[in-house]
Design a protein around this motif. Sequence first.
Motif, mmCIF file in Angstrom:
data_model
loop_
_atom_site.group_PDB
_atom_site.id
_atom_site.type_symbol
_atom_site.label_atom_id
_atom_site.label_comp_id
_atom_site.label_asym_id
_atom_site.label_seq_id
_atom_site.Cartn_x
_atom_site.Cartn_y
_atom_site.Cartn_z
ATOM 1 N N ALA A 1 13.707 10.084 13.655
ATOM 2 C CA ALA A 1 14.417 11.360 13.743
ATOM 3 C C ALA A 1 14.362 11.934 15.153
ATOM 4 O O ALA A 1 15.303 12.582 15.606
ATOM 5 C CB ALA A 1 13.836 12.355 12.744
ATOM 6 N N SER A 2 13.265 11.667 15.880
ATOM 7 C CA SER A 2 13.141 12.241 17.223
ATOM 8 C C SER A 2 14.159 11.642 18.194
ATOM 9 O O SER A 2 14.429 12.223 19.239
ATOM 10 C CB SER A 2 11.727 12.057 17.762
ATOM 11 O OG SER A 2 11.320 10.722 17.619
ATOM 12 N N ASP A 3 14.758 10.513 17.857
ATOM 13 C CA ASP A 3 15.801 9.936 18.705
ATOM 14 C C ASP A 3 17.142 10.617 18.493
ATOM 15 O O ASP A 3 18.085 10.357 19.227
ATOM 16 C CB ASP A 3 15.967 8.430 18.407
ATOM 17 C CG ASP A 3 14.809 7.607 18.950
ATOM 18 O OD1 ASP A 3 14.622 6.474 18.473
ATOM 19 O OD2 ASP A 3 14.099 8.106 19.835
ATOM 20 N N PHE A 4 17.242 11.437 17.473
ATOM 21 C CA PHE A 4 18.526 12.049 17.130
ATOM 22 C C PHE A 4 18.357 13.550 16.951
ATOM 23 O O PHE A 4 18.008 14.011 15.864
ATOM 24 C CB PHE A 4 19.083 11.421 15.846
ATOM 25 C CG PHE A 4 19.281 9.935 15.963
ATOM 26 C CD1 PHE A 4 18.304 9.061 15.531
ATOM 27 C CD2 PHE A 4 20.433 9.416 16.529
ATOM 28 C CE1 PHE A 4 18.463 7.691 15.660
ATOM 29 C CE2 PHE A 4 20.614 8.052 16.657
ATOM 30 C CZ PHE A 4 19.630 7.185 16.219
ATOM 31 N N PRO A 5 18.609 14.325 18.010
ATOM 32 C CA PRO A 5 18.456 15.782 17.917
ATOM 33 C C PRO A 5 19.207 16.330 16.707
ATOM 34 O O PRO A 5 20.340 15.964 16.458
ATOM 35 C CB PRO A 5 19.101 16.290 19.213
ATOM 36 C CG PRO A 5 19.054 15.142 20.138
ATOM 37 C CD PRO A 5 19.104 13.895 19.324
ATOM 38 N N GLU B 1 0.855 -1.179 0.000
ATOM 39 C CA GLU B 1 0.000 0.000 0.000
ATOM 40 C C GLU B 1 0.894 1.233 0.000
ATOM 41 O O GLU B 1 1.791 1.360 0.840
ATOM 42 C CB GLU B 1 -0.783 -0.020 1.304
ATOM 43 C CG GLU B 1 -2.004 0.835 1.364
ATOM 44 C CD GLU B 1 -2.651 0.657 2.742
ATOM 45 O OE1 GLU B 1 -3.535 -0.193 2.858
ATOM 46 O OE2 GLU B 1 -2.196 1.352 3.677
ATOM 47 N N ILE B 2 0.650 2.145 -0.939
ATOM 48 C CA ILE B 2 1.561 3.279 -1.052
ATOM 49 C C ILE B 2 1.466 4.168 0.188
ATOM 50 O O ILE B 2 0.397 4.346 0.757
ATOM 51 C CB ILE B 2 1.315 4.091 -2.339
ATOM 52 C CG1 ILE B 2 2.462 5.084 -2.538
ATOM 53 C CG2 ILE B 2 -0.026 4.812 -2.313
ATOM 54 C CD1 ILE B 2 2.900 5.247 -3.953
ATOM 55 N N MET B 3 2.624 4.699 0.610
ATOM 56 C CA MET B 3 2.680 5.601 1.756
ATOM 57 C C MET B 3 3.117 6.963 1.281
ATOM 58 O O MET B 3 4.118 7.083 0.577
ATOM 59 C CB MET B 3 3.716 5.103 2.772
ATOM 60 C CG MET B 3 3.214 4.016 3.682
ATOM 61 S SD MET B 3 4.557 3.427 4.725
ATOM 62 C CE MET B 3 4.578 4.658 6.010
ATOM 63 N N ASN B 4 2.393 7.987 1.688
ATOM 64 C CA ASN B 4 2.770 9.327 1.253
ATOM 65 C C ASN B 4 3.731 10.005 2.208
ATOM 66 O O ASN B 4 4.322 11.023 1.879
ATOM 67 C CB ASN B 4 1.526 10.197 1.093
ATOM 68 C CG ASN B 4 0.660 9.676 -0.022
ATOM 69 O OD1 ASN B 4 1.173 9.365 -1.100
ATOM 70 N ND2 ASN B 4 -0.631 9.535 0.229
ATOM 71 N N SER B 5 3.857 9.438 3.380
ATOM 72 C CA SER B 5 4.748 10.048 4.354
ATOM 73 C C SER B 5 5.395 8.969 5.203
ATOM 74 O O SER B 5 4.775 7.945 5.512
ATOM 75 C CB SER B 5 3.956 11.010 5.238
ATOM 76 O OG SER B 5 4.752 11.411 6.339
ATOM 77 N N LEU B 6 6.627 9.208 5.568
ATOM 78 C CA LEU B 6 7.311 8.286 6.472
ATOM 79 C C LEU B 6 7.174 8.743 7.920
ATOM 80 O O LEU B 6 7.715 8.121 8.823
ATOM 81 C CB LEU B 6 8.806 8.208 6.123
ATOM 82 C CG LEU B 6 9.168 7.332 4.943
ATOM 83 C CD1 LEU B 6 10.607 7.598 4.525
ATOM 84 C CD2 LEU B 6 9.004 5.864 5.289
ATOM 85 N N GLY B 7 6.502 9.879 8.111
ATOM 86 C CA GLY B 7 6.348 10.396 9.471
ATOM 87 C C GLY B 7 7.693 10.758 10.061
ATOM 88 O O GLY B 7 8.466 11.504 9.457
ATOM 89 N N ASP B 8 7.997 10.213 11.191
ATOM 90 C CA ASP B 8 9.230 10.541 11.901
ATOM 91 C C ASP B 8 10.411 9.694 11.417
ATOM 92 O O ASP B 8 11.547 9.901 11.823
ATOM 93 C CB ASP B 8 8.997 10.296 13.404
ATOM 94 C CG ASP B 8 10.089 10.876 14.269
ATOM 95 O OD1 ASP B 8 10.345 10.325 15.363
ATOM 96 O OD2 ASP B 8 10.703 11.875 13.863
#
Lengths: 150, 397
Positions: B329-333, B307-314
């Motif tokens: 990304a939130s794990d890495f300032p 199923e296509i995803m338009n966003s990878l979110g974080d």
Amino acid sequence: MSSTKLLTLKTSDGEEFKLDEAVAVKSQAIKNMVEDDCVSNAIPLPNVDSKTMTKVIEYWKKHSEEGVSKDQLNDFDKGFLEVHHSVLYDLLLAANYLNDKELVDVICQEVADRIKGKTPEEIRKEFDIKNDFTPEEEEKIRQENAWAFD
Amino acid sequence: MSVDHDWSELPPELLYTIVNNLTNLNDYLHFRAVCSTWRSSTPTTPKNLPIQLPWLMLPKNRSNLHGTGFFNLVNNKLHFLSLPEASNHRRRRCGSSNGWLIIVDESPLIFMINPITKVTVNLPPVTEFPNVVNFDFYSVGREFTVRSLGGEVYTRSLKEMRDSFIRKVVISNSPSRDPNFIAMVILNETGELAYCKNGENSWRFIDDARFYAEDVIYFDGLFYAVHKSGEIAVCDLSGGSPSVSFIETPRQIGGDMQYLVKTNDELLLVTRFLELDIDAAYHQLDVVYKTVEFRVFRLDLDGPKWEIMNSLGDNMLFLGENSSLALLASDFPGCEGNRIYFTDDYCEANYDGVNGNHDLGYYNLEDGSIEALSCYPRNSHSMLRWPPPIWFTPNPC
């Protein structure tokens, strides 16, 4: 219906603190004493001074309050921990002595946050720690992971 | 009650709790360099550090006398690690997995090295693949004899075998953490999947999974290999012989390369789209391949289908010759999510040209744009770009 039993805690400098048992048992050490039924008199805490005990009780009371949101607690914790490292040190040892795991963890996280992103020298400055490595030892440490010390 | 507030005198169990809140390898090493009690009360090798943000391992000409250069995305710093094992021109890197580089030599040795700890582990050599029938060092230019599936034999030189026989190597776990790790190889020309367990002397083919050769990853005890058209072969190698099952999704159309990535919650298929580009510089035209788009799909087991995803979110993805990786990304300032960081891992043709360009950067799912990494401005030309950059995850154990 819960009985509000008051406990008396006596710090190293002789001051006495009266506290609801329900709040005081955040300390596993105090909880054990309550369960062992040896709290008829004041509970002596020879390893904690009154200044530090005041702060610990402030933390316990806030974290026992009803109707406080998670965000409010986070804000409180942030302000609570914004202290000089010597205060943090006393708090950490007191929380450890009183065996309050939650408070120990919160303080340790704050200490870690003050370490992140700093060089060893900056960490020493932050906590007033003396560098007790010999120059040879320091060089050896550097060599082991030179990339981290460039 | 303390009189001195001496942090170096903190009880070891408290120091241990503090150090377990450090998530960055750099911070851990700095902690252990503060004073002798802090050093002695913490293990030399941290066992609980989460996966570190990958560095970009740079080609030889971007390195210097100090060693091989590794670029840190967050602070834009260059770290240098001494890696003579990897700089030998007779060798080629064919994998970067769990903090280990897998290197194939002309000799025909295959080995792994952890650039942080410098530990090396040998894998069975190239001669131990079932389809390599002969190796004669004295048949210059035709040292290897290989048998194809149809039964024909053909010869290959040392260089050809080194450069085109193996597409990618992935390991299930760091050998330092798990002595029973398994190594999986995708063979380039024939689309075979081969594996070996630590301690074994030869590689074994997974016949049922042949042609599931675009990418392979390992998680939850199984290897997942993906076909060009998106179907997955799930390989259970825990027993004496491989057991393969399939996730048969509808055929994916389009795209030039497929990657499989596991995020915390999902299995993703990432399709890379390339276009031919004419690179004109130094009075010479080079035909190069350039990435123009990525499309991301999540596996819906109800079907099953992509199923296509338009966003990878974080999520941030790191794709290339390395073992495909997803991090938050939130794990890495300092990092931002919804991005795919990619390197050049597909086409020798890009390196035949004298002034070829590296096809690497990051793809922004928000607007489909491609940005260069700050250490690699687009359209920069540099001589001696070998080996191509690769994502490398620093792993202290």
